[in-house]
Design an enzyme around this catalytic site. Structure first.
Site, PDB file in Angstrom:
ATOM      1  N   CYS A 147       0.825  -1.215   0.000  1.00  8.26           N
ATOM      2  CA  CYS A 147       0.000   0.000   0.000  1.00  8.26           C
ATOM      3  C   CYS A 147       0.855   1.259   0.000  1.00  8.26           C
ATOM      4  O   CYS A 147       0.633   2.172  -0.815  1.00  8.26           O
ATOM      5  CB  CYS A 147      -0.968  -0.013   1.174  1.00  8.26           C
ATOM      6  N   TYR A 148       1.837   1.337   0.892  1.00 13.31           N
ATOM      7  CA  TYR A 148       2.718   2.507   0.902  1.00 13.31           C
ATOM      8  C   TYR A 148       3.472   2.667  -0.426  1.00 13.31           C
ATOM      9  O   TYR A 148       3.536   3.773  -0.977  1.00 13.31           O
ATOM     10  CB  TYR A 148       3.724   2.410   2.048  1.00 13.31           C
TER      11      TYR A 148
END
Length: 335
Positions: A147-148
């Site tokens: 996600c990051y």
């Protein structure tokens, strides 16, 4: 109808995969598996009356027999065991939501553990659709990005050739508590997380090397990267702020819009991004501003969707020759 399986269905990303696939005109759920048996509605009561399906004990060969594609929503280090067995058994394709196939062998073993499947790691495709679309279409194994990294790389990618690589980039990232997963940890316990914001694993977070490796590939050489994640007192959603020094004066808005001109799920914002506008969707919103030789890029995604499950479905759509945008959510939860 393409037959789809999910191994590791009991977590947050498993639920999001189910919700998307149930709305997919070309996909049919054929296999759900976890570490214990039961009805899916026992794990997720919100699926009662919606999906009547048993969750089985995970078995790689059984999944391969019954599915055209399997999503692995498993912890890091566990997913590669299932991926290897599925890929060896028949032609079933795999989208892995763990980190097991995202990094080079050297970086994986630096950040995680000894890799058990270097053969498949060497030809796994990094599943960032906006960057690797054509490779994904031909892949049997796709490594779904973290996600990051998704939020960060999509922000940085248009500008990699304009950033001063010697100075590098600084990434300040903030994520909702769901990013920590379903397992209970002290930092994600309500009394710790509520009305709180804290940095964790600054500079040393595992996703730093994933971001650095991928933007280095795009730039053609390494760009120094400082990455600091923060846990925020919200359920879901993610915002990234990128700071860098430019080599020359640029029209950043023009570069951003040209780079993503054909991308349905990249939205350009005239003001800094708001998480509420993307939560519940597959969109990535991006804002950019320059001053003198400095650049600020601000992006936002839903960490469980664009940062995990809807991105995994977008990859599966390409791998199975479905319309890329099939079933990908577009309307934010809002209130």
């Amino acid at each position: 109808m393409k037959k789809i399986g999910i191994i590791g269905v009991s977590g947050y990303t498993g639920l999001e995969l189910i919700k998307i696939i149930l709305n997919h005109s070309g996909f049919k759920l054929s296999y759900l598996a976890a570490t214990s048996e039961g009805e899916i509605s026992e794990i997720f009561p919100q699926l009662a009356g919606v999906l009547n399906m048993k969750v089985e004990i995970a078995d790689a060969k059984e999944a391969a027999k019954r599915c055209d594609l399997v999503f692995l929503a498993l912890p890091h280090e566990k997913a590669m065991e299932f991926a290897r067995e599925i890929l060896e058994f028949n032609s079933t394709k795999v989208v892995d939501l763990s980190a097991d196939y995202r990094l080079s062998l050297k970086l994986y073993e630096k950040n995680y553990t000894k890799h058990l499947d270097p053969k498949n790691l060497s030809h796994a495709v990094y599943g960032l659709v906006e960057i690797n679309r054509e490779k994904i279409k031909k892949a049997r194994l796709v490594a779904n990005p973290g996600c990051y990294p998704t939020c960060s790389i999509l922000a940085i990618a248009p500008f990699v050739n304009f950033i001063d690589k010697n100075i590098g980039v600084f990434i300040d990232a903030k994520s909702g508590v769901s990013g920590a997963g379903k397992g209970l940890k002290t930092t994600s316990h309500f009394v710790s997380a509520n009305e709180n914001l804290n940095a964790y694993s600054p500079i040393t977070h595992r996703h730093a090397d994933e971001i650095k490796e991928q933007i280095g590939i795009l730039a053609g050489s390494e760009i120094d990267t400082i990455f600091v994640p923060n846990l925020v007192s919200i359920t879901r959603g993610m915002s990234v702020s990128v700071f860098a020094v430019l080599k020359e004066k640029i029209d950043a808005d023009k570069i951003l819009k040209e780079f993503y001109k054909d991308e349905e799920f990249i939205r350009f914002r005239d003001e800094p991004v708001q998480i509420k506008n993307v939560v519940g969707t597959h969109f990535c919103d991006i804002f950019v501003r320059t001053a003198c030789n400095k650049i600020f890029i601000n992006s936002a995604i839903d960490n469980l969707l664009k940062g995990a499950s809807s991105q995994a479905v977008a990859n599966a759509n390409l791998m199975l020759d479905e319309p890329e945008n099939s079933a990908l959510p577009k309307i934010a939860y809002g209130i």
